[in-house]
Write a protein that holds these residues in place. Structure first.
Motif, PDB file in Angstrom:
ATOM      1  N   LEU A 122      12.721  -1.413   5.361  1.00  0.00           N
ATOM      2  CA  LEU A 122      12.156  -0.979   4.088  1.00  0.00           C
ATOM      3  C   LEU A 122      12.782  -1.756   2.930  1.00  0.00           C
ATOM      4  CD1 LEU A 122      10.404   0.910   2.402  1.00  0.00           C
ATOM      5  CD2 LEU A 122      12.217   2.622   2.557  1.00  0.00           C
ATOM      6  N   ARG A 123      14.076  -2.004   3.015  1.00  0.00           N
ATOM      7  CA  ARG A 123      14.744  -2.760   1.955  1.00  0.00           C
ATOM      8  C   ARG A 123      14.175  -4.177   1.842  1.00  0.00           C
ATOM      9  NH1 ARG A 123      18.278  -6.536   1.824  1.00  0.00           N
ATOM     10  NH2 ARG A 123      18.754  -6.387   4.068  1.00  0.00           N
ATOM     11  N   VAL A 124      13.995  -4.849   2.982  1.00  0.00           N
ATOM     12  CA  VAL A 124      13.447  -6.207   2.966  1.00  0.00           C
ATOM     13  C   VAL A 124      12.004  -6.192   2.457  1.00  0.00           C
ATOM     14  CG1 VAL A 124      12.823  -8.202   4.378  1.00  0.00           C
ATOM     15  CG2 VAL A 124      14.974  -6.991   4.807  1.00  0.00           C
ATOM     16  N   ALA A 125      11.228  -5.204   2.900  1.00  0.00           N
ATOM     17  CA  ALA A 125       9.840  -5.103   2.430  1.00  0.00           C
ATOM     18  C   ALA A 125       9.794  -4.926   0.915  1.00  0.00           C
ATOM     19  CB  ALA A 125       9.134  -3.947   3.122  1.00  0.00           C
ATOM     20  N   ARG A 126      10.681  -4.095   0.376  1.00  0.00           N
ATOM     21  CA  ARG A 126      10.735  -3.916  -1.074  1.00  0.00           C
ATOM     22  C   ARG A 126      11.113  -5.215  -1.775  1.00  0.00           C
ATOM     23  NH1 ARG A 126      13.777   1.959  -0.984  1.00  0.00           N
ATOM     24  NH2 ARG A 126      11.914   3.278  -1.171  1.00  0.00           N
ATOM     25  N   GLU A 127      12.040  -5.968  -1.169  1.00  0.00           N
ATOM     26  CA  GLU A 127      12.418  -7.248  -1.758  1.00  0.00           C
ATOM     27  C   GLU A 127      11.220  -8.189  -1.810  1.00  0.00           C
ATOM     28  OE1 GLU A 127      15.836  -9.218  -0.227  1.00  0.00           O
ATOM     29  OE2 GLU A 127      17.071  -7.405  -0.202  1.00  0.00           O
ATOM     30  N   VAL A 180      11.262  -1.913  -8.210  1.00  0.00           N
ATOM     31  CA  VAL A 180      10.516  -1.279  -7.118  1.00  0.00           C
ATOM     32  C   VAL A 180      11.440  -0.455  -6.228  1.00  0.00           C
ATOM     33  CG1 VAL A 180       8.823  -3.144  -7.132  1.00  0.00           C
ATOM     34  CG2 VAL A 180      10.786  -3.274  -5.585  1.00  0.00           C
ATOM     35  N   THR A 181      12.669  -0.234  -6.672  1.00  0.00           N
ATOM     36  CA  THR A 181      13.679   0.407  -5.823  1.00  0.00           C
ATOM     37  C   THR A 181      13.226   1.757  -5.271  1.00  0.00           C
ATOM     38  OG1 THR A 181      15.393  -0.665  -7.132  1.00  0.00           O
ATOM     39  CG2 THR A 181      16.071   1.173  -5.700  1.00  0.00           C
ATOM     40  N   GLY A 182      12.637   2.596  -6.125  1.00  0.00           N
ATOM     41  CA  GLY A 182      12.293   3.940  -5.688  1.00  0.00           C
ATOM     42  C   GLY A 182      10.877   4.105  -5.181  1.00  0.00           C
ATOM     43  N   LEU A 183      10.135   3.021  -5.081  1.00  0.00           N
ATOM     44  CA  LEU A 183       8.731   3.129  -4.661  1.00  0.00           C
ATOM     45  C   LEU A 183       8.609   3.215  -3.146  1.00  0.00           C
ATOM     46  CD1 LEU A 183       6.964   0.564  -7.044  1.00  0.00           C
ATOM     47  CD2 LEU A 183       7.303   3.017  -7.350  1.00  0.00           C
ATOM     48  N   THR A 184       7.660   4.034  -2.688  1.00  0.00           N
ATOM     49  CA  THR A 184       7.359   4.119  -1.259  1.00  0.00           C
ATOM     50  C   THR A 184       6.480   2.937  -0.869  1.00  0.00           C
ATOM     51  OG1 THR A 184       5.332   5.408  -1.577  1.00  0.00           O
ATOM     52  CG2 THR A 184       7.423   6.632  -1.427  1.00  0.00           C
ATOM     53  N   MET A 185       6.329   2.729   0.424  1.00  0.00           N
ATOM     54  CA  MET A 185       5.461   1.646   0.892  1.00  0.00           C
ATOM     55  C   MET A 185       4.018   1.885   0.442  1.00  0.00           C
ATOM     56  SD  MET A 185       7.230  -0.678   2.306  1.00  0.00           S
ATOM     57  CE  MET A 185       5.940  -1.624   3.120  1.00  0.00           C
ATOM     58  N   ARG A 186       3.596   3.128   0.425  1.00  0.00           N
ATOM     59  CA  ARG A 186       2.237   3.425  -0.022  1.00  0.00           C
ATOM     60  C   ARG A 186       2.058   3.054  -1.488  1.00  0.00           C
ATOM     61  NH1 ARG A 186      -0.880   9.265   0.663  1.00  0.00           N
ATOM     62  NH2 ARG A 186      -2.863   8.616  -0.265  1.00  0.00           N
ATOM     63  N   GLN A 187       3.054   3.380  -2.320  1.00  0.00           N
ATOM     64  CA  GLN A 187       2.985   3.027  -3.733  1.00  0.00           C
ATOM     65  C   GLN A 187       3.015   1.510  -3.924  1.00  0.00           C
ATOM     66  OE1 GLN A 187       6.415   5.368  -4.875  1.00  0.00           O
ATOM     67  NE2 GLN A 187       5.123   6.862  -5.974  1.00  0.00           N
ATOM     68  N   LEU A 188       3.824   0.832  -3.126  1.00  0.00           N
ATOM     69  CA  LEU A 188       3.898  -0.619  -3.221  1.00  0.00           C
ATOM     70  C   LEU A 188       2.583  -1.266  -2.817  1.00  0.00           C
ATOM     71  CD1 LEU A 188       7.470  -1.098  -1.732  1.00  0.00           C
ATOM     72  CD2 LEU A 188       6.765  -1.655  -4.064  1.00  0.00           C
ATOM     73  N   ARG A 189       1.959  -0.766  -1.751  1.00  0.00           N
ATOM     74  CA  ARG A 189       0.657  -1.305  -1.338  1.00  0.00           C
ATOM     75  C   ARG A 189      -0.382  -1.116  -2.431  1.00  0.00           C
ATOM     76  NH1 ARG A 189       2.103   1.031   3.713  1.00  0.00           N
ATOM     77  NH2 ARG A 189       0.895   2.899   3.222  1.00  0.00           N
ATOM     78  N   GLY A 190      -0.362   0.053  -3.075  1.00  0.00           N
ATOM     79  CA  GLY A 190      -1.318   0.310  -4.144  1.00  0.00           C
ATOM     80  C   GLY A 190      -1.105  -0.627  -5.320  1.00  0.00           C
ATOM     81  N   ARG A 191       0.163  -0.854  -5.686  1.00  0.00           N
ATOM     82  CA  ARG A 191       0.449  -1.754  -6.799  1.00  0.00           C
ATOM     83  C   ARG A 191       0.059  -3.190  -6.446  1.00  0.00           C
ATOM     84  NH1 ARG A 191       6.028  -1.313 -10.106  1.00  0.00           N
ATOM     85  NH2 ARG A 191       5.163   0.799 -10.274  1.00  0.00           N
ATOM     86  N   GLU A 192       0.326  -3.593  -5.218  1.00  0.00           N
ATOM     87  CA  GLU A 192      -0.056  -4.942  -4.789  1.00  0.00           C
ATOM     88  C   GLU A 192      -1.570  -5.105  -4.778  1.00  0.00           C
ATOM     89  OE1 GLU A 192       0.051  -8.850  -2.955  1.00  0.00           O
ATOM     90  OE2 GLU A 192       1.099  -7.690  -4.491  1.00  0.00           O
ATOM     91  N   GLY A 193      -2.285  -4.078  -4.331  1.00  0.00           N
ATOM     92  CA  GLY A 193      -3.748  -4.143  -4.335  1.00  0.00           C
ATOM     93  C   GLY A 193      -4.306  -4.330  -5.737  1.00  0.00           C
ATOM     94  N   ALA A 194      -3.736  -3.605  -6.693  1.00  0.00           N
ATOM     95  CA  ALA A 194      -4.182  -3.738  -8.085  1.00  0.00           C
ATOM     96  C   ALA A 194      -3.851  -5.122  -8.624  1.00  0.00           C
ATOM     97  CB  ALA A 194      -3.532  -2.663  -8.940  1.00  0.00           C
TER      98      ALA A 194
END
Length: 309
Positions: A116-121, A132-146
């Motif tokens: 998870l740490r590497v994915a956040r990086e 992005v420290t406190g974001l979940t993978m779902r939140q990160l995917r949503g932000r990347e999609g946008a």
């Protein structure tokens, strides 16, 4: 055609110092001394093998035993691809002589918290200046999609190319509009380069941190770091400038962008940084040394008889 003595691997250019890729189809690939030759009905082209990162072999290509031997000696990744370079079939050996990065990759991807740490990086590299420290993978995917939606929209406005959405048929390249064809061709070239870097460093293309379950998951992870700056603008530029004949033009355009933006060098540095193994040029761990594993000591000297112990 002449041959020469095997090359000393220590004298070969590192992958970050090489050219990007060459795509060929309907030709014969052979060897002339330490150069690869590509011959078709229009003539013969010579390419210094040690300066090349990856050779993409398309349909109708014939490659000689001597050419494969030269690529193996030089650590050139030879990738067999489908029509227009958009399907991956197989690849040859890499430049790697050490498993240090592979071990680090396997350790990180096998530990949920570290993965998870590497994915956040990786996501942080795409969102400069954002925490992005406190974001979940779902939140990160949503932000990347946008973010990607905005990237496509911005390039469409910049080039006046009509854009609806990313749609393509993996089994039928022609079953899509020119912009999606150009994106597929440009992405395939980017994947080829990233794949070559990953295997040249000794990593596994299949052990991804964001992507999973595919033999090139890690390739997709790393390639996504550069799409917004390379394959996407290249595809829109090509459709604006050429109209419908986009595949060859897309490869040429992204090849130029890869060189201009030093993507190979960046990819090497990013992979090492993400895996926490920033090896220096003179690090002895990159030499070809076979050690033995010990549960307490880690790696111990190989080629030694331990009967006395």
């Amino acid at each position: 055609m002449s041959t020469s003595l095997p090359l000393e691997r220590d004298a070969l250019p590192r992958v970050r110092d090489r050219l990007s890729f060459v795509y060929v189809e309907h030709c014969i690939v052979h060897r002339d001394s330490n150069a690869l030759t590509m011959r078709d009905q229009e003539g013969v082209v010579h390419v210094p093998a040690a300066a090349l990162s990856v050779l993409l072999l398309g349909p109708g290509s014939t490659v000689s035993h001597q050419a494969i031997a030269l690529m193996a000696e030089c650590g050139v990744s030879c990738v067999w691809v489908g029509e227009n370079g958009v399907r991956y079939y197989a690849h040859g050996r890499s430049l790697a002589q050490s498993t240090r990065l592979l071990v680090a990759q396997a350790r990180l991807v096998s530990h949920e918290r570290e993965r998870l740490r590497v994915a956040r990086e990786m996501y942080a590299m795409r969102f400069p200046g954002e925490d992005v420290t406190g974001l979940t993978m779902r939140q990160l995917r949503g932000r990347e999609g946008a973010r990607m939606r905005d990237v496509y929209r911005a390039n469409a406005q910049r080039t006046s190319v009509r854009w609806a959405s990313r749609q393509y048929n993996p089994t039928d390249f022609d079953d899509s509009d020119p912009i999606n064809q150009a994106l597929s061709a440009a992405n395939a070239s980017l994947y080829g380069i990233v794949h070559a870097v990953i295997v040249s460093l000794g990593c596994s293309p299949g052990l991804g941190f964001i992507h999973a379950g595919h033999e090139r998951s890690f390739v997709y992870d790393i390639a996504d770091l550069y799409k917004a700056d390379t394959s996407i603008p290249a595809a829109f530029d090509v459709v604006r400038d050429t109209g419908t004949e986009v595949t060859a033009a897309a490869r040429h355009r992204i090849r130029d962008l890869l060189f201009e933006q030093k993507i190979i060098q960046r990819c090497v540095a990013d992979v090492k940084s993400l895996l926490g193994e920033d090896l220096s040029d003179d690090d002895p761990s990159e030499t070809q040394v076979a050690s033995l594993w010990d549960v307490r000591a880690g790696a111990i000297e190989g080629g030694k008889n331990y009967a006395e112990e």
